[in-house]
Design an enzyme around this catalytic site. Structure first.
Site, PDB file in Angstrom:
ATOM      1  N   CYS A  61       0.919  -1.352   0.006  1.00 39.14           N
ATOM      2  CA  CYS A  61      -0.062  -0.021   0.065  1.00 39.14           C
ATOM      3  C   CYS A  61       0.936   1.189  -0.028  1.00 39.14           C
ATOM      4  O   CYS A  61       2.098   1.174   0.172  1.00 39.14           O
ATOM      5  CB  CYS A  61      -0.823  -0.055   1.403  1.00 39.14           C
ATOM      6  SG  CYS A  61      -1.772  -1.622   1.375  1.00 39.14           S
ATOM      7  N   ARG A  99       2.512   1.294  -6.324  1.00 43.86           N
ATOM      8  CA  ARG A  99       2.469   0.344  -5.613  1.00 43.86           C
ATOM      9  C   ARG A  99       1.259  -0.828  -5.402  1.00 43.86           C
ATOM     10  O   ARG A  99       1.360  -1.575  -5.052  1.00 43.86           O
ATOM     11  CB  ARG A  99       2.755   0.791  -4.182  1.00 43.86           C
ATOM     12  CG  ARG A  99       3.882   1.699  -3.842  1.00 43.86           C
ATOM     13  CD  ARG A  99       4.046   2.363  -2.568  1.00 43.86           C
ATOM     14  NE  ARG A  99       4.378   1.518  -1.515  1.00 43.86           N
ATOM     15  CZ  ARG A  99       5.430   1.138  -1.489  1.00 43.86           C
ATOM     16  NH1 ARG A  99       6.644   1.542  -1.945  1.00 43.86           N
ATOM     17  NH2 ARG A  99       5.695   0.274  -0.131  1.00 43.86           N
ATOM     18  N   TRP A 136      -4.364  -1.806  -0.584  1.00 41.53           N
ATOM     19  CA  TRP A 136      -4.391  -3.254  -1.188  1.00 41.53           C
ATOM     20  C   TRP A 136      -4.797  -4.204  -0.268  1.00 41.53           C
ATOM     21  O   TRP A 136      -4.334  -4.507   0.723  1.00 41.53           O
ATOM     22  CB  TRP A 136      -2.929  -3.541  -1.848  1.00 41.53           C
ATOM     23  CG  TRP A 136      -2.992  -4.808  -2.851  1.00 41.53           C
ATOM     24  CD1 TRP A 136      -3.114  -4.605  -4.157  1.00 41.53           C
ATOM     25  CD2 TRP A 136      -2.504  -6.223  -2.809  1.00 41.53           C
ATOM     26  NE1 TRP A 136      -2.787  -5.858  -4.869  1.00 41.53           N
ATOM     27  CE2 TRP A 136      -2.573  -6.630  -3.705  1.00 41.53           C
ATOM     28  CE3 TRP A 136      -2.218  -6.871  -1.564  1.00 41.53           C
ATOM     29  CZ2 TRP A 136      -2.499  -8.184  -4.005  1.00 41.53           C
ATOM     30  CZ3 TRP A 136      -1.971  -8.241  -1.467  1.00 41.53           C
ATOM     31  CH2 TRP A 136      -2.319  -8.737  -2.881  1.00 41.53           C
ATOM     32  N   ASN A 174       0.487   0.237   6.182  1.00 38.58           N
ATOM     33  CA  ASN A 174       0.979  -0.586   5.186  1.00 38.58           C
ATOM     34  C   ASN A 174       1.580  -1.606   5.730  1.00 38.58           C
ATOM     35  O   ASN A 174       2.594  -1.622   6.654  1.00 38.58           O
ATOM     36  CB  ASN A 174       2.223   0.273   4.319  1.00 38.58           C
ATOM     37  CG  ASN A 174       2.780  -0.537   3.251  1.00 38.58           C
ATOM     38  OD1 ASN A 174       2.120  -1.592   2.882  1.00 38.58           O
ATOM     39  ND2 ASN A 174       4.076  -0.265   2.883  1.00 38.58           N
ATOM     40  N   GLY A 175       1.355  -3.001   5.217  1.00 37.70           N
ATOM     41  CA  GLY A 175       1.942  -4.380   5.719  1.00 37.70           C
ATOM     42  C   GLY A 175       0.870  -5.078   6.486  1.00 37.70           C
ATOM     43  O   GLY A 175      -0.197  -4.943   6.084  1.00 37.70           O
ATOM     44  N   GLU A 215      10.587 -14.662 -18.649  1.00 38.33           N
ATOM     45  CA  GLU A 215      10.381 -13.196 -18.506  1.00 38.33           C
ATOM     46  C   GLU A 215       9.392 -12.725 -19.519  1.00 38.33           C
ATOM     47  O   GLU A 215       8.467 -11.857 -19.167  1.00 38.33           O
ATOM     48  CB  GLU A 215      11.660 -12.333 -18.544  1.00 38.33           C
ATOM     49  CG  GLU A 215      11.459 -10.801 -18.222  1.00 38.33           C
ATOM     50  CD  GLU A 215      10.769 -10.609 -16.731  1.00 38.33           C
ATOM     51  OE1 GLU A 215      10.295  -9.461 -16.664  1.00 38.33           O
ATOM     52  OE2 GLU A 215      10.686 -11.292 -15.718  1.00 38.33           O
ATOM     53  N   LYS A 273       5.604 -11.085 -18.529  1.00 37.82           N
ATOM     54  CA  LYS A 273       5.005  -9.787 -19.090  1.00 37.82           C
ATOM     55  C   LYS A 273       4.009  -9.898 -19.571  1.00 37.82           C
ATOM     56  O   LYS A 273       3.047  -9.285 -19.304  1.00 37.82           O
ATOM     57  CB  LYS A 273       6.238  -9.297 -20.023  1.00 37.82           C
ATOM     58  CG  LYS A 273       7.383  -8.556 -19.247  1.00 37.82           C
ATOM     59  CD  LYS A 273       7.456  -7.454 -18.377  1.00 37.82           C
ATOM     60  CE  LYS A 273       7.270  -7.591 -16.882  1.00 37.82           C
ATOM     61  NZ  LYS A 273       8.212  -8.372 -16.264  1.00 37.82           N
ATOM     62  N   GLU A 312       1.130 -10.430 -16.880  1.00 38.62           N
ATOM     63  CA  GLU A 312       1.049  -9.496 -15.894  1.00 38.62           C
ATOM     64  C   GLU A 312       0.046  -8.413 -16.484  1.00 38.62           C
ATOM     65  O   GLU A 312      -0.732  -7.738 -15.892  1.00 38.62           O
ATOM     66  CB  GLU A 312       2.399  -8.610 -15.536  1.00 38.62           C
ATOM     67  CG  GLU A 312       3.138  -9.421 -14.534  1.00 38.62           C
ATOM     68  CD  GLU A 312       4.330  -8.859 -14.559  1.00 38.62           C
ATOM     69  OE1 GLU A 312       4.743  -9.001 -13.229  1.00 38.62           O
ATOM     70  OE2 GLU A 312       5.110  -8.377 -15.364  1.00 38.62           O
ATOM     71  N   HIS A 317       8.080 -33.302 -22.598  1.00 37.90           N
ATOM     72  CA  HIS A 317       7.771 -34.047 -21.438  1.00 37.90           C
ATOM     73  C   HIS A 317       6.431 -33.454 -21.003  1.00 37.90           C
ATOM     74  O   HIS A 317       6.612 -33.260 -19.792  1.00 37.90           O
ATOM     75  CB  HIS A 317       9.028 -33.865 -20.545  1.00 37.90           C
ATOM     76  CG  HIS A 317      10.083 -34.707 -21.075  1.00 37.90           C
ATOM     77  ND1 HIS A 317      10.401 -35.770 -20.989  1.00 37.90           N
ATOM     78  CD2 HIS A 317      11.234 -33.833 -21.400  1.00 37.90           C
ATOM     79  CE1 HIS A 317      11.725 -36.240 -21.626  1.00 37.90           C
ATOM     80  NE2 HIS A 317      12.146 -34.865 -21.809  1.00 37.90           N
ATOM     81  N   LYS A 330       3.598  -3.206  -7.031  1.00 38.83           N
ATOM     82  CA  LYS A 330       5.038  -2.874  -7.652  1.00 38.83           C
ATOM     83  C   LYS A 330       6.047  -3.657  -6.232  1.00 38.83           C
ATOM     84  O   LYS A 330       7.199  -4.029  -6.447  1.00 38.83           O
ATOM     85  CB  LYS A 330       5.345  -1.446  -7.634  1.00 38.83           C
ATOM     86  CG  LYS A 330       6.749  -1.016  -8.110  1.00 38.83           C
ATOM     87  CD  LYS A 330       7.061  -1.539  -9.632  1.00 38.83           C
ATOM     88  CE  LYS A 330       8.331  -1.355 -10.146  1.00 38.83           C
ATOM     89  NZ  LYS A 330       8.553  -1.903 -11.345  1.00 38.83           N
TER      90      LYS A 330
END
Length: 623
Positions: free
Chosen positions: A2, A27, A90, A116-117, A496, A500, A503, A519, A618
């Site tokens: 947050c 964030r 969040w 936050n947390g 990666e 992307k 996301e 496989h 983030k």
């Protein structure tokens, strides 16, 4: 995750707080709120959704708040609040509802906080406070903090915060204000970040520097358990026992335009174009083979004795670690493991004093990576932090620090921080090879020359591939599944690239080492399935093309990233995007650019918010 913002000074604070929250949107959040202190009372405004919803709510309620401030009179000149706190939330405890949105207050509304947390012992504290008469209006752990402060409050908000810090478990940062203490904010932190901005007769407090960067560049990053006591004309800093400690704010050299788009349509596109400078700045110092190794806080004698490296990271940083592993093993001849930080500490890892643990975290706050590093250090291993944020939590807990110099990254999906992490690992691996004598001088000089050219080659790739990739994205934007394949240096790129795409476009995608396709993953392929092949490592190109043939035999469509001059790739793919020829390992940095752009333009074709994708943050400060 947050975002927290607080202001105490002489200016009206509503717009200051809103602009601060706007600069913390990267964030991640799903609701937001503000609280203002004035005339012995505190007003709170909350909204579910983005900050535009909060602005609308503020505008709708403005006449009512104005009447309240004027005592019901119709006066036209009213004093605006000059002290307040704001929050983007969040959801972790309780759903995304108005009741759960921050800020939170105690039953009587005397104490308001933003948090936050995670408060890990919130249930036990909630039960205790309920028995003592507290009435809760939400499911959040943040409200527990407000009630705890009210319970501990005996006329001194600072002392209540100090006592609360002793009772609270978990990792968090919070800022409190009381209706009984005009022009006062008190903040503290444990593992989550909190930064104070020092202005002229005003002070700011926030989760990150961009929140107040346009107003001041003089900052102090709170230490673990430190308490900030902020008033318009002074700031005091106390340790966890309440003893005052001297602090000298430092000046940051970031320009305010680091949080502006600079003419690009999105932050993500801007940051993709900043990758060459991010790599150049990160490599500065590492390529001076005639000089001493850059100071990372670990002396060369200890580095020479390293017999094993373990890289711990999450998400994009994990993929950077995979690229770094190949360089360290191939150049410096050091055995390297790469582990997901969230799994590392739960599998009883075997560590020795001659092990080097490298924790990679863009923000310097990632909870899982921090926990893995603490475990390793507690068992006697040497710990090196690789981060983009000087002064962040990992820099305070590691034996040494390896900094990327990518600048502020606002887009939630990492781009320039990824290439900067890989570049930092390459620079470190090159100097470790030199230190250990594992590469002859001509090989060192060749790699030095190739690394020096990387920034210019990144710019070359951007110019050459942007339009072809954009056209390709228009053709593929409606596809429902993608498979990415790579081998050796191409595998981190494939992983990666798939991440992307997931996301920011929300399209299911998977990535595999190409030799693993038979496989299991080959069962996913059908007619017209797009398969993106990273065919840049020439040492395994024949094997890669054999895998591509198997893909085509199932009717899938193949799109490839290849090295200039590799004409045989075009015979196996519907479309090929070429990158400049360089050392096979260094092509990781170049090959990711087309895949970043592919994900970007597909998401734009689907009219999605690439800078703030849903459900993502983030900075992941919770496990």
């Amino acid at each position: 995750m947050c975002g927290i913002i607080g202001y105490v000074g002489n200016r009206p604070c509503e717009e200051i707080l809103l602009q601060g929250l706007e600069r913390l949107q990267y964030r991640g959040y799903d609701s937001a709120g503000l609280a203002f202190q004035q005339d012995g009372r505190i007003e709170s405004v909350r909204a579910v959704g983005n900050l535009a919803s909060l602005r609308d709510t503020l505008a709708i309620g403005a006449p009512q708040r104005a009447r309240a401030r004027s005592g019901g009179a119709t006066a036209t000149v009213l004093t605006e609040p000059t002290t307040g706190i704001g929050h983007t939330r969040w959801a972790t405890h309780g759903g995304v509802t108005w009741e759960n949105a921050h800020p939170h207050a105690d039953t009587d509304g005397r104490v308001h906080i933003v948090l936050n947390g995670i408060i890990e012992n919130h249930l036990a504290l909630r039960d205790e406070l309920t028995r003592l008469g507290a009435e809760f209006s939400s499911e959040t752990d943040a409200e527990v903090v407000a009630h705890l402060l009210a319970h501990l409050y005996r006329g001194d908000l600072v002392d209540a915060v100090r006592q609360a810090l002793e009772r609270l478990g978990g990792h968090f940062a919070f800022v409190a204000m009381s209706a009984e203490h005009p022009d006062l904010l008190v903040g503290t932190r444990r593992e989550c970040p909190l930064v104070v901005g020092v202005g002229e007769d005003e002070h700011f407090v926030a989760s990150a520097i961009p929140a107040f960067l346009k107003d001041t560049r003089r900052v102090h990053v709170l230490r673990e358990g430190e308490i900030a006591v902020l008033e318009p004309h002074r700031a005091r800093f106390l340790d966890a026992s309440g003893i005052s400690r001297p602090v000298s704010p430092v000046s940051v050299d970031w320009d305010d335009d680091v949080v502006e788009k600079g003419g690009f349509e999105t932050f993500m596109l801007k940051e993709i174009h900043e990758q060459s400078s991010a790599v150049a700045d990160t490599l500065e110092g590492w390529l001076d083979l005639a000089g001493a190794m850059p100071d990372i806080g670990i002396d060369e004698q200890r580095l020479r004795k390293i017999r094993r490296v373990v890289i711990v990271a999450c998400g994009t940083s994990y993929h950077a670690g995979l690229a770094g592993r190949i360089a360290l093993e191939r150049w410096a001849h050091i055995p390297v493991e790469v582990d997901l930080a969230s799994e590392f500490r739960y599998r009883a890892p075997l560590l020795e004093e001659d092990s080097l643990i490298v924790g990679i975290t863009q923000s310097g706050e990632t909870a899982d990576t921090l926990a893995a590093m603490r475990l390793a250090r507690g068992r006697g291993a040497l710990v090196l932090a690789l981060t983009n944020v000087p002064g962040s939590q990992v820099t305070q807990e590691a034996d040494g620090v390896l900094l990327t110099r990518a600048g502020m990254e606002i887009g939630v999906a990492a781009t320039k921080t990824f290439v900067a992490q890989v570049a930092a690992l390459y620079g470190f691996a090159l100097r470790m090879a030199q230190l250990r004598g594992t590469l002859p001088a001509p090989a060192l000089e060749d790699l030095h020359g190739e690394l020096t050219l990387l920034p210019a080659r990144l710019d070359e790739v951007l110019v050459s591939v942007q339009r072809p990739v954009q056209l390709l994205a228009e053709r593929l934007a409606d596809c429902e599944f993608f498979l990415f394949l790579g081998r050796l240096a191409g595998l981190p790129v494939a992983l990666e690239g798939a991440l992307k795409l997931k996301e920011i476009s929300y399209i299911p995608s998977d990535a595999y080492a190409a030799g693993e396709m038979k496989h299991g993953p080959i069962a996913l392929l059908g007619a017209q399935t797009p398969v993106v092949c990273v065919a840049t490592d020439l040492s395994v190109l024949d094997k890669m093309l054999s895998n591509v043939s198997e893909v085509r035999a199932r009717g899938a469509r193949v799109f490839a990233i290849a090295t200039e001059g590799s004409k045989e790739v075009a015979e196996h793919a519907e479309q090929v995007v070429y990158i400049p020829r360089t050392d096979a390992l260094l092509q990781t940095i170049l090959a990711i650019v087309p895949l970043q752009l592919l994900a970007y333009y597909i998401a734009r074709e689907r009219a999605l918010n690439v800078d703030q994708p849903r459900n993502l943050a983030k900075t992941v400060t919770v496990e």
